[in-house]
Design a protein around this motif. Structure first.
Motif, mmCIF file in Angstrom:
data_model
loop_
_atom_site.group_PDB
_atom_site.id
_atom_site.type_symbol
_atom_site.label_atom_id
_atom_site.label_comp_id
_atom_site.label_asym_id
_atom_site.label_seq_id
_atom_site.Cartn_x
_atom_site.Cartn_y
_atom_site.Cartn_z
ATOM 1 N N TRP A 4 -10.293 -17.001 -31.708
ATOM 2 C CA TRP A 4 -9.158 -16.351 -31.052
ATOM 3 C C TRP A 4 -9.581 -15.045 -30.387
ATOM 4 C CZ3 TRP A 4 -7.282 -11.553 -32.115
ATOM 5 C CH2 TRP A 4 -7.602 -10.991 -33.353
ATOM 6 N N LEU A 5 -10.650 -14.421 -30.908
ATOM 7 C CA LEU A 5 -11.164 -13.220 -30.237
ATOM 8 C C LEU A 5 -11.804 -13.588 -28.900
ATOM 9 C CD1 LEU A 5 -12.688 -11.185 -33.183
ATOM 10 C CD2 LEU A 5 -10.684 -10.602 -31.797
ATOM 11 N N LEU A 6 -12.499 -14.723 -28.886
ATOM 12 C CA LEU A 6 -13.070 -15.185 -27.611
ATOM 13 C C LEU A 6 -11.963 -15.513 -26.610
ATOM 14 C CD1 LEU A 6 -16.017 -17.461 -28.734
ATOM 15 C CD2 LEU A 6 -16.144 -15.295 -27.500
ATOM 16 N N SER A 7 -10.893 -16.141 -27.099
ATOM 17 C CA SER A 7 -9.773 -16.456 -26.215
ATOM 18 C C SER A 7 -9.128 -15.183 -25.696
ATOM 19 C CB SER A 7 -8.735 -17.300 -26.968
ATOM 20 O OG SER A 7 -9.304 -18.498 -27.404
ATOM 21 N N LEU A 8 -8.961 -14.209 -26.582
ATOM 22 C CA LEU A 8 -8.395 -12.922 -26.171
ATOM 23 C C LEU A 8 -9.286 -12.240 -25.136
ATOM 24 C CD1 LEU A 8 -6.275 -10.672 -26.502
ATOM 25 C CD2 LEU A 8 -7.694 -9.763 -28.357
ATOM 26 N N ALA A 9 -10.586 -12.244 -25.392
ATOM 27 C CA ALA A 9 -11.524 -11.630 -24.439
ATOM 28 C C ALA A 9 -11.479 -12.356 -23.097
ATOM 29 C CB ALA A 9 -12.943 -11.657 -25.010
ATOM 30 N N GLY A 10 -11.392 -13.688 -23.134
ATOM 31 C CA GLY A 10 -11.302 -14.451 -21.887
ATOM 32 C C GLY A 10 -10.032 -14.124 -21.124
ATOM 33 N N ILE A 14 -9.808 -12.513 -17.419
ATOM 34 C CA ILE A 14 -9.065 -13.164 -16.331
ATOM 35 C C ILE A 14 -8.066 -12.178 -15.728
ATOM 36 C CG2 ILE A 14 -7.330 -14.932 -15.824
ATOM 37 C CD1 ILE A 14 -8.829 -16.726 -17.856
ATOM 38 N N GLY A 15 -7.362 -11.452 -16.583
ATOM 39 C CA GLY A 15 -6.403 -10.457 -16.085
ATOM 40 C C GLY A 15 -7.085 -9.358 -15.292
ATOM 41 N N LEU A 16 -8.211 -8.880 -15.805
ATOM 42 C CA LEU A 16 -8.946 -7.832 -15.085
ATOM 43 C C LEU A 16 -9.454 -8.337 -13.740
ATOM 44 C CD1 LEU A 16 -11.000 -6.123 -17.943
ATOM 45 C CD2 LEU A 16 -9.102 -5.153 -16.630
ATOM 46 N N ALA A 17 -9.934 -9.576 -13.706
ATOM 47 C CA ALA A 17 -10.415 -10.140 -12.442
ATOM 48 C C ALA A 17 -9.272 -10.260 -11.439
ATOM 49 C CB ALA A 17 -11.060 -11.509 -12.684
ATOM 50 N N ALA A 18 -8.097 -10.678 -11.917
ATOM 51 C CA ALA A 18 -6.946 -10.813 -11.022
ATOM 52 C C ALA A 18 -6.520 -9.456 -10.484
ATOM 53 C CB ALA A 18 -5.792 -11.493 -11.759
ATOM 54 N N VAL A 19 -6.492 -8.447 -11.356
ATOM 55 C CA VAL A 19 -6.120 -7.094 -10.915
ATOM 56 C C VAL A 19 -7.156 -6.539 -9.951
ATOM 57 C CG1 VAL A 19 -5.852 -4.713 -11.717
ATOM 58 C CG2 VAL A 19 -4.722 -6.572 -12.943
ATOM 59 N N LEU A 20 -8.420 -6.749 -10.253
ATOM 60 C CA LEU A 20 -9.496 -6.245 -9.389
ATOM 61 C C LEU A 20 -9.433 -6.884 -8.004
ATOM 62 C CD1 LEU A 20 -12.028 -4.436 -9.298
ATOM 63 C CD2 LEU A 20 -13.352 -6.420 -10.035
ATOM 64 N N LEU A 21 -9.184 -8.188 -7.960
ATOM 65 C CA LEU A 21 -9.094 -8.870 -6.663
ATOM 66 C C LEU A 21 -7.897 -8.369 -5.871
ATOM 67 C CD1 LEU A 21 -10.434 -11.053 -4.919
ATOM 68 C CD2 LEU A 21 -8.892 -12.712 -5.971
ATOM 69 N N MET A 22 -6.778 -8.168 -6.553
ATOM 70 C CA MET A 22 -5.574 -7.655 -5.874
ATOM 71 C C MET A 22 -5.797 -6.216 -5.401
ATOM 72 S SD MET A 22 -2.451 -7.991 -4.824
ATOM 73 C CE MET A 22 -1.620 -9.338 -5.605
ATOM 74 N N ALA A 23 -6.415 -5.401 -6.245
ATOM 75 C CA ALA A 23 -6.602 -3.984 -5.901
ATOM 76 C C ALA A 23 -7.626 -3.786 -4.788
ATOM 77 C CB ALA A 23 -7.038 -3.207 -7.145
ATOM 78 N N THR A 24 -8.668 -4.609 -4.763
ATOM 79 C CA THR A 24 -9.728 -4.379 -3.777
ATOM 80 C C THR A 24 -9.514 -5.141 -2.471
ATOM 81 O OG1 THR A 24 -11.055 -6.138 -4.777
ATOM 82 C CG2 THR A 24 -11.465 -3.876 -5.522
ATOM 83 N N LEU A 25 -9.035 -6.396 -2.565
ATOM 84 C CA LEU A 25 -8.897 -7.208 -1.360
ATOM 85 C C LEU A 25 -7.445 -7.553 -1.040
ATOM 86 C CD1 LEU A 25 -11.881 -9.696 -1.860
ATOM 87 C CD2 LEU A 25 -11.818 -7.617 -0.463
ATOM 88 N N GLY A 26 -6.545 -7.225 -1.952
ATOM 89 C CA GLY A 26 -5.140 -7.556 -1.727
ATOM 90 C C GLY A 26 -4.868 -9.041 -1.782
ATOM 91 N N ARG A 27 -5.683 -9.776 -2.541
ATOM 92 C CA ARG A 27 -5.570 -11.224 -2.608
ATOM 93 C C ARG A 27 -5.139 -11.671 -4.002
ATOM 94 N NH1 ARG A 27 -7.115 -13.279 2.440
ATOM 95 N NH2 ARG A 27 -5.998 -15.018 1.533
ATOM 96 N N ILE A 28 -4.466 -12.810 -4.043
ATOM 97 C CA ILE A 28 -4.044 -13.419 -5.292
ATOM 98 C C ILE A 28 -5.185 -14.281 -5.832
ATOM 99 C CG2 ILE A 28 -2.398 -15.040 -6.343
ATOM 100 C CD1 ILE A 28 -1.105 -12.457 -5.484
#
Length: 141
Positions: A4-10, A14-28
């Motif tokens: 469950w720690l691996l799932s939490l880390a994953g 995923i959330g950080l990648a989505a935020v980073l993509l939105m913040a840097t490129l404005g993409r979903i």
């Protein structure tokens, strides 16, 4: 590390990648949209190729670090997996997105359409598992 720690880390990654993509490129960060645009020759292909490469490379890195990728062995044959992939592709086109685009990014943006799409995805996923495992006794291997 506990699963469950691996799932939490994953999930966090995923959330950080989505935020980073939105913040840097404005993409979903909708994987189906990223992959289909990459295959159709979008002009902004470099970031799309990097995103898809990250999806492929990440399990390999986990395998190098832990000795296993966490993906597991397929429970069905390749033809069944290919058939399921075609159905998923059809469903993402029909739903104008996939679980990552609607489920991760759309719900985070409080999109009513994404809430509805995610409910439909989960409901049909549960129904599919119930039918295949309990009514049909599983898929042939």
């Amino acid at each position: 590390m506990h699963p469950w720690l691996l799932s939490l880390a994953g999930g966090i990654l995923i959330g950080l990648a989505a935020v980073l993509l939105m913040a840097t490129l404005g993409r979903i960060a909708g994987i189906s949209g990223i992959a289909s645009s990459l295959l159709s020759g979008a002009r902004d292909w470099p970031w799309r190729a990097a995103f898809v490469a990250g999806l492929v490379i990440s399990p390999l890195l986990l395998w190098l670090v832990r000795g296993e990728s966490g993906i597991g062995t397929p429970q069905v044959s390749w033809p069944w997996m290919a058939f399921a992939g075609v159905l998923v592709g059809f469903g993402t086109r029909l739903g104008s997105g996939c679980t990552s685009g609607h489920g991760v990014c759309g719900i985070a943006r409080l999109s009513p359409r994404s809430f509805a799409a995610t409910v439909v995805f989960v409901a049909f996923g549960m129904a599919t598992v119930a039918v295949v495992r309990h009514w049909l006794g599983g898929l042939p291997t």
